[in-house]
Design a protein around this motif. Structure first.
Motif, mmCIF file in Angstrom:
data_model
loop_
_atom_site.group_PDB
_atom_site.id
_atom_site.type_symbol
_atom_site.label_atom_id
_atom_site.label_comp_id
_atom_site.label_asym_id
_atom_site.label_seq_id
_atom_site.Cartn_x
_atom_site.Cartn_y
_atom_site.Cartn_z
ATOM 1 N N ILE A 75 -15.893 65.679 107.539
ATOM 2 C CA ILE A 75 -14.600 66.106 108.024
ATOM 3 C C ILE A 75 -14.278 67.578 107.923
ATOM 4 O O ILE A 75 -14.007 68.134 108.705
ATOM 5 C CB ILE A 75 -13.455 65.132 107.252
ATOM 6 C CG1 ILE A 75 -13.743 63.574 108.118
ATOM 7 C CG2 ILE A 75 -12.186 65.474 107.458
ATOM 8 C CD1 ILE A 75 -12.929 62.610 107.048
ATOM 9 N N GLU A 76 -14.606 67.796 106.606
ATOM 10 C CA GLU A 76 -14.607 69.372 106.377
ATOM 11 C C GLU A 76 -15.406 70.205 107.147
ATOM 12 O O GLU A 76 -15.023 71.315 107.886
ATOM 13 C CB GLU A 76 -14.558 69.668 104.926
ATOM 14 C CG GLU A 76 -14.485 70.904 104.440
ATOM 15 C CD GLU A 76 -14.326 71.111 102.916
ATOM 16 O OE1 GLU A 76 -14.384 72.277 102.289
ATOM 17 O OE2 GLU A 76 -14.435 70.210 102.309
ATOM 18 N N GLN A 77 -16.796 69.803 107.123
ATOM 19 C CA GLN A 77 -17.762 70.504 108.092
ATOM 20 C C GLN A 77 -17.425 70.644 109.411
ATOM 21 O O GLN A 77 -17.514 71.789 110.055
ATOM 22 C CB GLN A 77 -19.134 69.735 107.738
ATOM 23 C CG GLN A 77 -20.330 70.533 108.543
ATOM 24 C CD GLN A 77 -21.406 69.739 108.234
ATOM 25 O OE1 GLN A 77 -21.734 69.086 107.268
ATOM 26 N NE2 GLN A 77 -22.261 69.453 109.614
ATOM 27 N N TYR A 78 -17.076 69.538 110.079
ATOM 28 C CA TYR A 78 -16.728 69.678 111.573
ATOM 29 C C TYR A 78 -15.222 70.256 111.660
ATOM 30 O O TYR A 78 -15.055 70.268 113.216
ATOM 31 C CB TYR A 78 -16.735 68.254 111.990
ATOM 32 C CG TYR A 78 -18.095 67.428 112.363
ATOM 33 C CD1 TYR A 78 -18.974 68.216 113.505
ATOM 34 C CD2 TYR A 78 -18.680 66.718 111.421
ATOM 35 C CE1 TYR A 78 -20.088 67.569 113.550
ATOM 36 C CE2 TYR A 78 -19.889 66.300 111.636
ATOM 37 C CZ TYR A 78 -20.458 66.664 112.736
ATOM 38 O OH TYR A 78 -22.071 66.250 113.058
ATOM 39 N N GLY A 79 -14.430 70.364 110.780
ATOM 40 C CA GLY A 79 -13.179 71.075 110.983
ATOM 41 C C GLY A 79 -12.137 70.193 111.666
ATOM 42 O O GLY A 79 -11.130 70.719 112.034
ATOM 43 N N CYS A 80 -12.242 68.978 111.120
ATOM 44 C CA CYS A 80 -11.279 68.039 111.638
ATOM 45 C C CYS A 80 -9.991 68.511 110.975
ATOM 46 O O CYS A 80 -8.815 68.111 111.702
ATOM 47 C CB CYS A 80 -11.581 66.542 111.014
ATOM 48 S SG CYS A 80 -13.412 66.042 111.598
ATOM 49 N N GLY A 81 -9.916 68.904 109.787
ATOM 50 C CA GLY A 81 -8.539 69.415 109.242
ATOM 51 C C GLY A 81 -7.891 70.626 109.686
ATOM 52 O O GLY A 81 -6.825 70.671 109.439
ATOM 53 N N SER A 82 -8.291 71.255 110.790
ATOM 54 C CA SER A 82 -7.665 72.071 111.518
ATOM 55 C C SER A 82 -6.724 71.597 112.551
ATOM 56 O O SER A 82 -5.632 72.289 112.871
ATOM 57 C CB SER A 82 -8.525 73.086 112.302
ATOM 58 O OG SER A 82 -9.344 72.412 113.408
ATOM 59 N N CYS A 83 -6.903 70.018 112.780
ATOM 60 C CA CYS A 83 -5.978 69.694 113.579
ATOM 61 C C CYS A 83 -5.314 68.282 112.788
ATOM 62 O O CYS A 83 -4.282 68.007 113.236
ATOM 63 C CB CYS A 83 -6.753 68.940 114.805
ATOM 64 S SG CYS A 83 -7.406 70.198 116.145
ATOM 65 N N HIS A 84 -5.924 67.704 111.979
ATOM 66 C CA HIS A 84 -5.568 66.564 111.362
ATOM 67 C C HIS A 84 -5.052 66.943 109.886
ATOM 68 O O HIS A 84 -5.719 67.690 109.187
ATOM 69 C CB HIS A 84 -6.397 65.448 111.464
ATOM 70 C CG HIS A 84 -6.724 65.054 112.808
ATOM 71 N ND1 HIS A 84 -5.949 64.249 113.529
ATOM 72 C CD2 HIS A 84 -7.797 65.310 113.600
ATOM 73 C CE1 HIS A 84 -6.349 63.791 114.473
ATOM 74 N NE2 HIS A 84 -7.607 64.600 114.755
ATOM 75 N N THR A 85 -4.323 66.181 109.291
ATOM 76 C CA THR A 85 -4.045 66.018 107.720
ATOM 77 C C THR A 85 -4.724 65.007 107.351
ATOM 78 O O THR A 85 -4.655 63.856 107.817
ATOM 79 C CB THR A 85 -2.597 65.781 107.474
ATOM 80 O OG1 THR A 85 -1.758 67.046 107.990
ATOM 81 C CG2 THR A 85 -2.510 65.762 105.945
ATOM 82 N N VAL A 86 -5.678 65.253 106.480
ATOM 83 C CA VAL A 86 -6.625 64.280 105.887
ATOM 84 C C VAL A 86 -6.648 64.077 104.450
ATOM 85 O O VAL A 86 -7.015 64.945 103.918
ATOM 86 C CB VAL A 86 -7.997 64.243 106.558
ATOM 87 C CG1 VAL A 86 -8.975 63.087 106.146
ATOM 88 C CG2 VAL A 86 -8.310 64.677 108.013
ATOM 89 N N PRO A 87 -6.218 63.043 103.813
ATOM 90 C CA PRO A 87 -5.893 63.112 102.407
ATOM 91 C C PRO A 87 -7.242 63.156 101.756
ATOM 92 O O PRO A 87 -8.296 62.454 102.324
ATOM 93 C CB PRO A 87 -5.221 61.667 102.200
ATOM 94 C CG PRO A 87 -4.682 61.229 103.649
ATOM 95 C CD PRO A 87 -5.361 61.761 104.515
ATOM 96 N N GLY B 237 -19.501 67.011 119.026
ATOM 97 C CA GLY B 237 -20.847 66.843 119.312
ATOM 98 C C GLY B 237 -21.266 65.877 117.793
ATOM 99 O O GLY B 237 -22.449 66.084 117.214
ATOM 100 N N VAL B 238 -20.357 64.890 117.522
ATOM 101 C CA VAL B 238 -20.677 64.313 116.134
ATOM 102 C C VAL B 238 -21.828 63.259 116.492
ATOM 103 O O VAL B 238 -21.583 62.162 117.420
ATOM 104 C CB VAL B 238 -19.464 63.828 115.562
ATOM 105 C CG1 VAL B 238 -19.485 62.679 114.436
ATOM 106 C CG2 VAL B 238 -18.471 64.605 115.310
ATOM 107 N N GLY B 239 -22.885 63.247 115.809
ATOM 108 C CA GLY B 239 -23.717 62.144 115.951
ATOM 109 C C GLY B 239 -23.565 60.651 115.338
ATOM 110 O O GLY B 239 -22.657 60.563 114.686
#
Length: 126
Positions: free
Chosen positions: A44-56, A109-111
């Motif tokens: 989640i950190e690697q793909y940058g999901c936290g730039s759009c989402h709050t993830v505990p 591009g998540v496998g």
């Protein structure tokens, strides 16, 4: 007639044995034992999901563009479209446009293996 009556107990026993042999426990839910949640948090950190989402539990995952993913495991639906389970969540993460055409969620591009681990982490959030 008497002959038919003598066969009845044997026939009944055969039906009972055959029926008992076909009873099996239902399979476990798709999320049971699939994926590595700790790796999912890293992804989640690697793909940058936290730039759009709050993830505990994920560093710097405090984005406000997409919905917060807090308590994701307790939610009923993925993207308001699919019942929330591991298989549907993996599908959403891998190809969000196929689930909801035009969604703001980008295809990153998540496998399949990475999607499985990300889903495993998100489903722990309840």
């Amino acid at each position: 007639m008497r002959r038919n009556r003598s066969l009845w107990p044997a026939a009944l026993a055969l039906v009972c044995v055959a029926t008992a042999c076909t009873r099996v426990s239902p399979p476990p839910p798709p999320e049971a034992g699939s994926g590595y949640p700790a790796r999912g948090a890293q992804l989640i950190e690697q793909y940058g999901c936290g730039s759009c989402h709050t993830v505990p539990g994920v560093d710097r995952a405090d984005g406000l563009v997409g919905p917060p993913l807090t308590r994701f495991g307790a939610r009923s639906y993925v993207a308001g479209e699919l019942p929330n389970n591991a298989e549907n969540l993996r599908h959403w993460i891998e190809d969000p446009q196929s689930v909801e055409p035009g969604t703001a969620m980008p295809d990153l591009g998540v496998g399949p293996i990475d999607a499985q681990d990300i889903a495993a982490y998100l489903l722990t959030l309840d």
